[in-house]
Design a protein around this motif. Sequence first.
Motif, PDB file in Angstrom:
ATOM      1  N   TYR A  23      46.655  49.449  25.897  1.00  0.00           N
ATOM      2  CA  TYR A  23      46.243  48.935  27.208  1.00  0.00           C
ATOM      3  C   TYR A  23      45.554  47.578  27.042  1.00  0.00           C
ATOM      4  O   TYR A  23      45.797  46.648  27.816  1.00  0.00           O
ATOM      5  CB  TYR A  23      45.298  49.924  27.891  1.00  0.00           C
ATOM      6  CG  TYR A  23      44.634  49.384  29.131  1.00  0.00           C
ATOM      7  CD1 TYR A  23      45.305  49.387  30.351  1.00  0.00           C
ATOM      8  CD2 TYR A  23      43.352  48.850  29.088  1.00  0.00           C
ATOM      9  CE1 TYR A  23      44.705  48.878  31.490  1.00  0.00           C
ATOM     10  CE2 TYR A  23      42.749  48.339  30.221  1.00  0.00           C
ATOM     11  CZ  TYR A  23      43.422  48.360  31.418  1.00  0.00           C
ATOM     12  OH  TYR A  23      42.839  47.853  32.539  1.00  0.00           O
ATOM     13  N   GLU A  26      47.949  44.840  26.544  1.00  0.00           N
ATOM     14  CA  GLU A  26      48.610  44.547  27.818  1.00  0.00           C
ATOM     15  C   GLU A  26      47.717  43.669  28.697  1.00  0.00           C
ATOM     16  O   GLU A  26      48.199  42.742  29.351  1.00  0.00           O
ATOM     17  CB  GLU A  26      48.954  45.854  28.543  1.00  0.00           C
ATOM     18  CG  GLU A  26      49.718  45.677  29.821  1.00  0.00           C
ATOM     19  CD  GLU A  26      51.113  45.112  29.641  1.00  0.00           C
ATOM     20  OE1 GLU A  26      51.665  44.592  30.631  1.00  0.00           O
ATOM     21  OE2 GLU A  26      51.663  45.183  28.521  1.00  0.00           O
ATOM     22  N   VAL A  27      46.420  43.930  28.705  1.00  0.00           N
ATOM     23  CA  VAL A  27      45.480  43.100  29.466  1.00  0.00           C
ATOM     24  C   VAL A  27      45.507  41.671  28.937  1.00  0.00           C
ATOM     25  O   VAL A  27      45.568  40.712  29.717  1.00  0.00           O
ATOM     26  CB  VAL A  27      44.043  43.682  29.409  1.00  0.00           C
ATOM     27  CG1 VAL A  27      43.028  42.684  29.953  1.00  0.00           C
ATOM     28  CG2 VAL A  27      43.965  44.983  30.184  1.00  0.00           C
ATOM     29  N   ARG A  29      47.934  40.221  27.386  1.00  0.00           N
ATOM     30  CA  ARG A  29      49.233  39.650  27.762  1.00  0.00           C
ATOM     31  C   ARG A  29      49.219  39.175  29.213  1.00  0.00           C
ATOM     32  O   ARG A  29      49.688  38.081  29.531  1.00  0.00           O
ATOM     33  CB  ARG A  29      50.352  40.669  27.551  1.00  0.00           C
ATOM     34  CG  ARG A  29      51.736  40.063  27.707  1.00  0.00           C
ATOM     35  CD  ARG A  29      52.827  41.111  27.755  1.00  0.00           C
ATOM     36  NE  ARG A  29      52.731  41.959  28.934  1.00  0.00           N
ATOM     37  CZ  ARG A  29      53.073  41.581  30.176  1.00  0.00           C
ATOM     38  NH1 ARG A  29      53.497  40.364  30.412  1.00  0.00           N
ATOM     39  NH2 ARG A  29      52.976  42.420  31.187  1.00  0.00           N
ATOM     40  N   LYS A  30      48.635  39.977  30.113  1.00  0.00           N
ATOM     41  CA  LYS A  30      48.566  39.597  31.530  1.00  0.00           C
ATOM     42  C   LYS A  30      47.701  38.354  31.728  1.00  0.00           C
ATOM     43  O   LYS A  30      48.052  37.471  32.520  1.00  0.00           O
ATOM     44  CB  LYS A  30      47.991  40.747  32.359  1.00  0.00           C
ATOM     45  CG  LYS A  30      48.951  41.891  32.551  1.00  0.00           C
ATOM     46  CD  LYS A  30      48.306  43.012  33.346  1.00  0.00           C
ATOM     47  CE  LYS A  30      49.242  44.196  33.475  1.00  0.00           C
ATOM     48  NZ  LYS A  30      48.615  45.327  34.182  1.00  0.00           N
ATOM     49  N   ILE A  31      46.593  38.277  31.017  1.00  0.00           N
ATOM     50  CA  ILE A  31      45.718  37.108  31.132  1.00  0.00           C
ATOM     51  C   ILE A  31      46.445  35.864  30.631  1.00  0.00           C
ATOM     52  O   ILE A  31      46.382  34.802  31.255  1.00  0.00           O
ATOM     53  CB  ILE A  31      44.392  37.325  30.369  1.00  0.00           C
ATOM     54  CG1 ILE A  31      43.579  38.438  31.032  1.00  0.00           C
ATOM     55  CG2 ILE A  31      43.585  36.033  30.308  1.00  0.00           C
ATOM     56  CD1 ILE A  31      42.372  38.895  30.242  1.00  0.00           C
ATOM     57  N   ARG A  32      47.157  35.986  29.516  1.00  0.00           N
ATOM     58  CA  ARG A  32      47.917  34.839  28.996  1.00  0.00           C
ATOM     59  C   ARG A  32      48.957  34.379  30.004  1.00  0.00           C
ATOM     60  O   ARG A  32      49.172  33.186  30.194  1.00  0.00           O
ATOM     61  CB  ARG A  32      48.601  35.204  27.678  1.00  0.00           C
ATOM     62  CG  ARG A  32      47.704  35.128  26.500  1.00  0.00           C
ATOM     63  CD  ARG A  32      48.501  35.124  25.201  1.00  0.00           C
ATOM     64  NE  ARG A  32      47.604  35.312  24.094  1.00  0.00           N
ATOM     65  CZ  ARG A  32      47.632  36.357  23.285  1.00  0.00           C
ATOM     66  NH1 ARG A  32      48.535  37.303  23.434  1.00  0.00           N
ATOM     67  NH2 ARG A  32      46.765  36.460  22.301  1.00  0.00           N
ATOM     68  N   HIS A  33      49.624  35.339  30.653  1.00  0.00           N
ATOM     69  CA  HIS A  33      50.641  35.006  31.656  1.00  0.00           C
ATOM     70  C   HIS A  33      50.008  34.267  32.836  1.00  0.00           C
ATOM     71  O   HIS A  33      50.534  33.252  33.297  1.00  0.00           O
ATOM     72  CB  HIS A  33      51.355  36.272  32.124  1.00  0.00           C
ATOM     73  CG  HIS A  33      52.370  36.027  33.189  1.00  0.00           C
ATOM     74  ND1 HIS A  33      53.576  35.427  32.923  1.00  0.00           N
ATOM     75  CD2 HIS A  33      52.348  36.293  34.515  1.00  0.00           C
ATOM     76  CE1 HIS A  33      54.263  35.328  34.059  1.00  0.00           C
ATOM     77  NE2 HIS A  33      53.526  35.854  35.036  1.00  0.00           N
ATOM     78  N   LEU A  34      48.883  34.787  33.326  1.00  0.00           N
ATOM     79  CA  LEU A  34      48.216  34.173  34.482  1.00  0.00           C
ATOM     80  C   LEU A  34      47.648  32.789  34.178  1.00  0.00           C
ATOM     81  O   LEU A  34      47.599  31.933  35.063  1.00  0.00           O
ATOM     82  CB  LEU A  34      47.097  35.091  34.990  1.00  0.00           C
ATOM     83  CG  LEU A  34      47.552  36.387  35.647  1.00  0.00           C
ATOM     84  CD1 LEU A  34      46.361  37.283  35.938  1.00  0.00           C
ATOM     85  CD2 LEU A  34      48.322  36.098  36.925  1.00  0.00           C
ATOM     86  N   PHE A  51      39.213  37.825  35.042  1.00  0.00           N
ATOM     87  CA  PHE A  51      40.321  38.747  35.288  1.00  0.00           C
ATOM     88  C   PHE A  51      39.824  40.147  35.641  1.00  0.00           C
ATOM     89  O   PHE A  51      40.327  40.778  36.568  1.00  0.00           O
ATOM     90  CB  PHE A  51      41.221  38.809  34.050  1.00  0.00           C
ATOM     91  CG  PHE A  51      42.346  39.791  34.155  1.00  0.00           C
ATOM     92  CD1 PHE A  51      43.507  39.467  34.831  1.00  0.00           C
ATOM     93  CD2 PHE A  51      42.257  41.047  33.567  1.00  0.00           C
ATOM     94  CE1 PHE A  51      44.553  40.375  34.933  1.00  0.00           C
ATOM     95  CE2 PHE A  51      43.285  41.964  33.661  1.00  0.00           C
ATOM     96  CZ  PHE A  51      44.446  41.618  34.349  1.00  0.00           C
ATOM     97  N   SER A  52      38.831  40.621  34.923  1.00  0.00           N
ATOM     98  CA  SER A  52      38.369  42.001  35.087  1.00  0.00           C
ATOM     99  C   SER A  52      37.336  42.167  36.193  1.00  0.00           C
ATOM    100  O   SER A  52      37.120  43.276  36.677  1.00  0.00           O
ATOM    101  CB  SER A  52      37.779  42.522  33.775  1.00  0.00           C
ATOM    102  OG  SER A  52      36.599  41.807  33.463  1.00  0.00           O
TER     103      SER A  52
END
Length: 64
Positions: A23, A26-27, A29-34, A51-52
């Motif tokens: 998990y 994945e967090v 990865r999402k931050i890098r994408h954003l 982010f959190s």
Amino acid sequence: MNIKRCVIYAKDIQRITGRSVRYSHEVIRKIRHLTEKEKGQYVTVAEFAAFSGIPESEVSDYLN
């Protein structure tokens, strides 16, 4: 001398959230994408806090 880190790793996210390492990756990865970062670029404590929704000062407490 007290040196503070500005980079957060999956293991740190795991300790903060109590979730799995998978998990946590994945967090990140999402931050890098954003933030439009490439794979392998670091995620900062400030980016994770934004982010959190967890205040940066509380996140920093877990890193010390």
